[in-house]
Design a protein around this motif. Structure first.
Motif, PDB file in Angstrom:
ATOM      1  N   PRO A  23       0.825  -1.219   0.000  1.00  0.00           N
ATOM      2  CA  PRO A  23       0.000   0.000   0.000  1.00  0.00           C
ATOM      3  C   PRO A  23       0.858   1.267   0.000  1.00  0.00           C
ATOM      4  O   PRO A  23       1.955   1.287   0.553  1.00  0.00           O
ATOM      5  N   GLU A  24       0.324   2.299  -0.610  1.00  0.00           N
ATOM      6  CA  GLU A  24       0.992   3.604  -0.639  1.00  0.00           C
ATOM      7  C   GLU A  24       0.644   4.349   0.643  1.00  0.00           C
ATOM      8  O   GLU A  24      -0.188   5.250   0.657  1.00  0.00           O
ATOM      9  N   SER A  25       1.269   3.932   1.729  1.00  0.00           N
ATOM     10  CA  SER A  25       0.999   4.520   3.040  1.00  0.00           C
ATOM     11  C   SER A  25       2.220   4.300   3.919  1.00  0.00           C
ATOM     12  O   SER A  25       3.120   3.534   3.564  1.00  0.00           O
ATOM     13  N   GLY A  26       2.220   4.937   5.067  1.00  0.00           N
ATOM     14  CA  GLY A  26       3.287   4.693   6.017  1.00  0.00           C
ATOM     15  C   GLY A  26       3.353   3.240   6.429  1.00  0.00           C
ATOM     16  O   GLY A  26       4.429   2.643   6.532  1.00  0.00           O
ATOM     17  N   TRP A  27       2.175   2.642   6.666  1.00  0.00           N
ATOM     18  CA  TRP A  27       2.095   1.219   7.026  1.00  0.00           C
ATOM     19  C   TRP A  27       2.713   0.364   5.926  1.00  0.00           C
ATOM     20  O   TRP A  27       3.522  -0.529   6.181  1.00  0.00           O
ATOM     21  N   GLY A  28       2.334   0.637   4.680  1.00  0.00           N
ATOM     22  CA  GLY A  28       2.866  -0.128   3.557  1.00  0.00           C
ATOM     23  C   GLY A  28       4.372   0.012   3.425  1.00  0.00           C
ATOM     24  O   GLY A  28       5.085  -0.960   3.158  1.00  0.00           O
ATOM     25  N   ALA A  29       4.881   1.227   3.635  1.00  0.00           N
ATOM     26  CA  ALA A  29       6.324   1.447   3.565  1.00  0.00           C
ATOM     27  C   ALA A  29       7.034   0.726   4.705  1.00  0.00           C
ATOM     28  O   ALA A  29       8.115   0.159   4.510  1.00  0.00           O
ATOM     29  N   LEU A  30       6.425   0.726   5.889  1.00  0.00           N
ATOM     30  CA  LEU A  30       7.012   0.003   7.017  1.00  0.00           C
ATOM     31  C   LEU A  30       7.052  -1.497   6.720  1.00  0.00           C
ATOM     32  O   LEU A  30       8.041  -2.169   7.001  1.00  0.00           O
ATOM     33  N   LEU A  31       5.999  -2.017   6.112  1.00  0.00           N
ATOM     34  CA  LEU A  31       5.995  -3.431   5.718  1.00  0.00           C
ATOM     35  C   LEU A  31       7.138  -3.721   4.740  1.00  0.00           C
ATOM     36  O   LEU A  31       7.810  -4.747   4.856  1.00  0.00           O
ATOM     37  N   CYS A  32       7.361  -2.819   3.788  1.00  0.00           N
ATOM     38  CA  CYS A  32       8.475  -2.986   2.842  1.00  0.00           C
ATOM     39  C   CYS A  32       9.802  -3.049   3.580  1.00  0.00           C
ATOM     40  O   CYS A  32      10.652  -3.894   3.279  1.00  0.00           O
ATOM     41  N   TRP A  33       9.994  -2.151   4.514  1.00  0.00           N
ATOM     42  CA  TRP A  33      11.252  -2.109   5.263  1.00  0.00           C
ATOM     43  C   TRP A  33      11.456  -3.410   6.026  1.00  0.00           C
ATOM     44  O   TRP A  33      12.550  -3.975   6.035  1.00  0.00           O
ATOM     45  N   ILE A  34      10.386  -3.879   6.673  1.00  0.00           N
ATOM     46  CA  ILE A  34      10.464  -5.106   7.465  1.00  0.00           C
ATOM     47  C   ILE A  34      10.773  -6.302   6.559  1.00  0.00           C
ATOM     48  O   ILE A  34      11.598  -7.144   6.878  1.00  0.00           O
ATOM     49  N   ASP A  83       6.871   9.465   3.836  1.00  0.00           N
ATOM     50  CA  ASP A  83       8.173   9.856   4.378  1.00  0.00           C
ATOM     51  C   ASP A  83       8.056  10.316   5.831  1.00  0.00           C
ATOM     52  O   ASP A  83       8.905   9.984   6.665  1.00  0.00           O
ATOM     53  N   GLU A  84       7.013  11.069   6.138  1.00  0.00           N
ATOM     54  CA  GLU A  84       6.809  11.545   7.510  1.00  0.00           C
ATOM     55  C   GLU A  84       6.666  10.373   8.480  1.00  0.00           C
ATOM     56  O   GLU A  84       7.262  10.367   9.557  1.00  0.00           O
ATOM     57  N   TYR A  85       5.885   9.364   8.089  1.00  0.00           N
ATOM     58  CA  TYR A  85       5.706   8.192   8.950  1.00  0.00           C
ATOM     59  C   TYR A  85       7.033   7.457   9.143  1.00  0.00           C
ATOM     60  O   TYR A  85       7.377   7.054  10.252  1.00  0.00           O
ATOM     61  N   LEU A  86       7.776   7.290   8.052  1.00  0.00           N
ATOM     62  CA  LEU A  86       9.060   6.588   8.148  1.00  0.00           C
ATOM     63  C   LEU A  86      10.024   7.321   9.077  1.00  0.00           C
ATOM     64  O   LEU A  86      10.708   6.696   9.893  1.00  0.00           O
ATOM     65  N   VAL A  87      10.072   8.636   8.981  1.00  0.00           N
ATOM     66  CA  VAL A  87      10.942   9.417   9.863  1.00  0.00           C
ATOM     67  C   VAL A  87      10.505   9.246  11.321  1.00  0.00           C
ATOM     68  O   VAL A  87      11.337   9.083  12.208  1.00  0.00           O
ATOM     69  N   GLN A  88       9.184   9.239  11.565  1.00  0.00           N
ATOM     70  CA  GLN A  88       8.680   9.018  12.927  1.00  0.00           C
ATOM     71  C   GLN A  88       9.064   7.633  13.434  1.00  0.00           C
ATOM     72  O   GLN A  88       9.230   7.433  14.636  1.00  0.00           O
ATOM     73  N   ALA A  89       9.212   6.686  12.521  1.00  0.00           N
ATOM     74  CA  ALA A  89       9.614   5.324  12.886  1.00  0.00           C
ATOM     75  C   ALA A  89      11.137   5.177  12.953  1.00  0.00           C
ATOM     76  O   ALA A  89      11.646   4.072  13.109  1.00  0.00           O
ATOM     77  N   ALA A  90      11.843   6.299  12.828  1.00  0.00           N
ATOM     78  CA  ALA A  90      13.310   6.328  12.842  1.00  0.00           C
ATOM     79  C   ALA A  90      13.914   5.561  11.665  1.00  0.00           C
ATOM     80  O   ALA A  90      14.910   4.848  11.791  1.00  0.00           O
ATOM     81  N   LEU A  91      13.278   5.712  10.506  1.00  0.00           N
ATOM     82  CA  LEU A  91      13.755   5.095   9.266  1.00  0.00           C
ATOM     83  C   LEU A  91      13.975   6.184   8.226  1.00  0.00           C
ATOM     84  O   LEU A  91      13.338   7.240   8.277  1.00  0.00           O
ATOM     85  N   PRO A  92      14.832   5.931   7.241  1.00  0.00           N
ATOM     86  CA  PRO A  92      15.028   6.928   6.187  1.00  0.00           C
ATOM     87  C   PRO A  92      13.845   6.943   5.219  1.00  0.00           C
ATOM     88  O   PRO A  92      13.172   5.925   5.032  1.00  0.00           O
ATOM     89  N   PRO A  93      13.582   8.089   4.604  1.00  0.00           N
ATOM     90  CA  PRO A  93      12.530   8.155   3.584  1.00  0.00           C
ATOM     91  C   PRO A  93      12.846   7.209   2.422  1.00  0.00           C
ATOM     92  O   PRO A  93      14.004   6.902   2.155  1.00  0.00           O
ATOM     93  N   ARG A  94      11.775   6.737   1.748  1.00  0.00           N
ATOM     94  CA  ARG A  94      11.952   5.893   0.556  1.00  0.00           C
ATOM     95  C   ARG A  94      12.324   6.760  -0.630  1.00  0.00           C
ATOM     96  O   ARG A  94      11.898   7.911  -0.714  1.00  0.00           O
ATOM     97  N   PRO A  95      13.058   6.193  -1.576  1.00  0.00           N
ATOM     98  CA  PRO A  95      13.248   6.915  -2.833  1.00  0.00           C
ATOM     99  C   PRO A  95      11.889   7.093  -3.516  1.00  0.00           C
ATOM    100  O   PRO A  95      11.051   6.185  -3.483  1.00  0.00           O
ATOM    101  N   ARG A  96      11.685   8.233  -4.096  1.00  0.00           N
ATOM    102  CA  ARG A  96      10.417   8.502  -4.792  1.00  0.00           C
ATOM    103  C   ARG A  96      10.475   7.989  -6.221  1.00  0.00           C
ATOM    104  O   ARG A  96      11.542   7.754  -6.766  1.00  0.00           O
ATOM    105  N   GLY A  97       9.273   7.808  -6.795  1.00  0.00           N
ATOM    106  CA  GLY A  97       9.196   7.407  -8.189  1.00  0.00           C
ATOM    107  C   GLY A  97       9.151   5.909  -8.417  1.00  0.00           C
ATOM    108  O   GLY A  97       9.398   5.445  -9.517  1.00  0.00           O
TER     109      GLY A  97
END
Length: 146
Positions: A23-34, A83-97
């Motif tokens: 998903p295009e969300s903070g949750w989805g990005a966190l799942l990608c990181w995990i 990106d805001e959610y990732l920073v709050q989770a102490a992770l770097p922002p994802r590359p865009r695009g």
């Protein structure tokens, strides 16, 4: 941490990306990181591709739903929110695009999401993204051990 850099996630062509998109969300990005580069691939967005927005208008008991192209401003707002959610989770922002997918043969997005949601539910339902990330990192280890 499952990965140290978003750039470690391979870029593939759209036809080999996989069946499930995160998903295009903070949750989805966190799942990608995990999931990490072992279980995630990314596809470069085509120039001008911004996605589709689903709109639902509700009036009492009736509703009308339609889809329209996502505007560039909406795409930027989505990316900013992620990106805001990732920073709050102490992770770097994802590359865009990019669009992000579960790698073929890896656990699908629903599996990652269910596992993290179960950990959050049993972990006292933390709202701090950093705590959710810590739970997620344990989930990643557990899913790989299965």
């Amino acid at each position: 941490m499952m990965t140290t850099r978003w750039d470690d996630v391979p870029v593939v062509k759209a036809d080999s990306a996989g069946a499930t998109e995160f998903p295009e969300s903070g949750w989805g990005a966190l799942l990608c990181w995990i999931a990490g580069p072992e279980d995630v691939v990314r596809v470069a967005r085509v120039a001008g591709e911004v996605g589709v927005t689903r709109v639902e208008m509700v009036d009492g008991d009736s509703s009308v739903t339609w889809e329209r192209p996502t505007t560039v401003e909406e795409r930027d707002a989505i990316e900013d929110s992620v990106d805001e959610y990732l920073v709050q989770a102490a992770l770097p922002p994802r590359p865009r695009g990019y669009r992000w997918f579960a790698r073929p043969g890896a656990p699908d997005v629903a599996t990652w999401s269910r596992a993290l949601q179960n950990a959050v539910d049993s972990g006292g339902r933390p709202s701090d993204p950093r705590q959710v990330r810590e739970l997620g990192e344990r989930v990643g280890v557990e899913l790989r051990e299965e």
